[in-house]
Design an enzyme around this catalytic site. Structure first.
Site, PDB file in Angstrom:
ATOM      1  NE  ARG A 195       4.237 126.282  45.362  1.00  0.00           N
ATOM      2  CZ  ARG A 195       4.866 125.490  46.004  1.00  0.00           C
ATOM      3  NH1 ARG A 195       4.262 124.114  46.410  1.00  0.00           N
ATOM      4  NH2 ARG A 195       6.043 125.525  46.223  1.00  0.00           N
ATOM      5  CB  SER A 228       6.257 135.425  46.561  1.00  0.00           C
ATOM      6  OG  SER A 228       5.528 134.232  45.870  1.00  0.00           O
ATOM      7  CE  LYS A 267       8.939 129.378  48.122  1.00  0.00           C
ATOM      8  NZ  LYS A 267       8.833 129.195  46.750  1.00  0.00           N
TER       9      LYS A 267
HETATM   10  C1  LIG Z   1       5.100 130.945  46.988  1.00  0.00           C
HETATM   11  C2  LIG Z   1       3.927 131.592  47.132  1.00  0.00           C
HETATM   12  C3  LIG Z   1       3.726 132.695  48.111  1.00  0.00           C
HETATM   13  N1  LIG Z   1       2.552 133.323  48.120  1.00  0.00           N
HETATM   14  C4  LIG Z   1       1.401 132.657  47.689  1.00  0.00           C
HETATM   15  C5  LIG Z   1       0.117 133.309  47.720  1.00  0.00           C
HETATM   16  F1  LIG Z   1      -0.611 132.980  48.815  1.00  0.00           F
HETATM   17  F2  LIG Z   1      -0.769 133.131  46.655  1.00  0.00           F
HETATM   18  F3  LIG Z   1       0.323 134.892  47.857  1.00  0.00           F
HETATM   19  N2  LIG Z   1       1.562 131.715  46.571  1.00  0.00           N
HETATM   20  C6  LIG Z   1       2.848 131.031  46.403  1.00  0.00           C
HETATM   21  N3  LIG Z   1       2.762 130.057  45.540  1.00  0.00           N
END
Ligand SMILES: C=C1C=NC(C(F)(F)F)=NC1=N
Ligand SMILES: [Mg+2]
Length: 212
Positions: free
Chosen positions: A39, A110, A139
């Site tokens: 990411r 998500s 985040k």
């Molecule tokens: C914003 C996000 C929410 N959930 C996930 C995951 F954990 F992979 F499901 N990854 C992300 N980048």
């Protein structure tokens, strides 16, 4: 994709790592993570060819370890390098479109509400990530803290659909996320900022093994 692969789902980009992301991922793999998501976001995130070559290095480490390599958001990159899958948010193109582009690849979505969850299932997602379970600094545009209530509700309604929790999860609180019914925990800082990322990963793995 088997739901067990979500057990300890490490997510990272170069901005999240104190040392090199290569060293951090290597240590996390050694500690026993079960899935990795690249990411590359935020201050100083790599772009273009540099980002692609970084992705290729991490992808080969995951291949050697036999764990899925997932790319966040950047579907074109995922397709170009033959990643095992992609993870998309509500603001990205719908999973139904991504599903067609990535064919047999893993599609993660998500979700923050039961409606978003049910739409992801209909659209052909392989797993959903829901949160933020706890407060997170990672985040910057995260939704309000959800706690474990929604995970429990989602699991109750769809007991067999793979769900991973995300957001402020640590070695201390991971047990509660698992007890609420998550198939795994997804972490960034708990591993990427750990003094010993391999030890952090293996402690999370132990939590998983004890609660499953
Ligand atoms: C914003 C996000 C929410 N959930 C996930 C995951 F954990 F992979 F499901 N990854 C992300 N980048
Ligand atoms: Mg996104």
């Amino acid at each position: 994709m088997k739901k067990e692969q979500l057990a300890v789902y490490f997510i990272a980009g170069t901005p999240n790592c104190r040392t090199s992301i290569d060293e951090t991922l290597q240590a996390a793999i050694h500690g026993g993570i079960t899935m990795f998501q690249f990411r590359e976001k935020g201050e100083g995130a790599l772009t273009g060819e540099t980002k692609k070559h970084q992705a290729l290095r991490l992808q080969s480490m995951c291949k050697q370890a036999g764990i899925p390599f997932i790319v966040n958001d950047d579907i074109d990159l995922a397709i170009e390098i033959g990643a095992d899958g992609v993870h998309i948010g509500q603001e990205d193109e719908p999973a139904s479109v991504v599903r067609k582009k990535i064919k047999g690849g893993i599609v993660g979505v998500s979700v923050h509400t039961m409606d978003e969850f049910e739409k992801a299932i209909i659209d052909g997602a392989d797993y959903v990530g829901t949160g933020p379970i706890y407060s997170t600094a990672t985040k910057t545009d995260a939704r309000p803290v959800a706690g474990t209530t929604l995970i429990a509700k989602m699991k109750e309604k769809y007991p067999h659909f793979p769900i991973v929790g995300i957001g402020g999860i640590t070695i201390e609180n991971a047990v509660d996320v698992m007890k609420a019914g998550a198939d795994g925990v997804s972490v960034i800082t708990a591993i990427s900022h750990a003094n010993k990322p391999d030890q952090a990963a293996s402690k999370l793995k132990n939590v998983f093994s004890k609660t499953k």
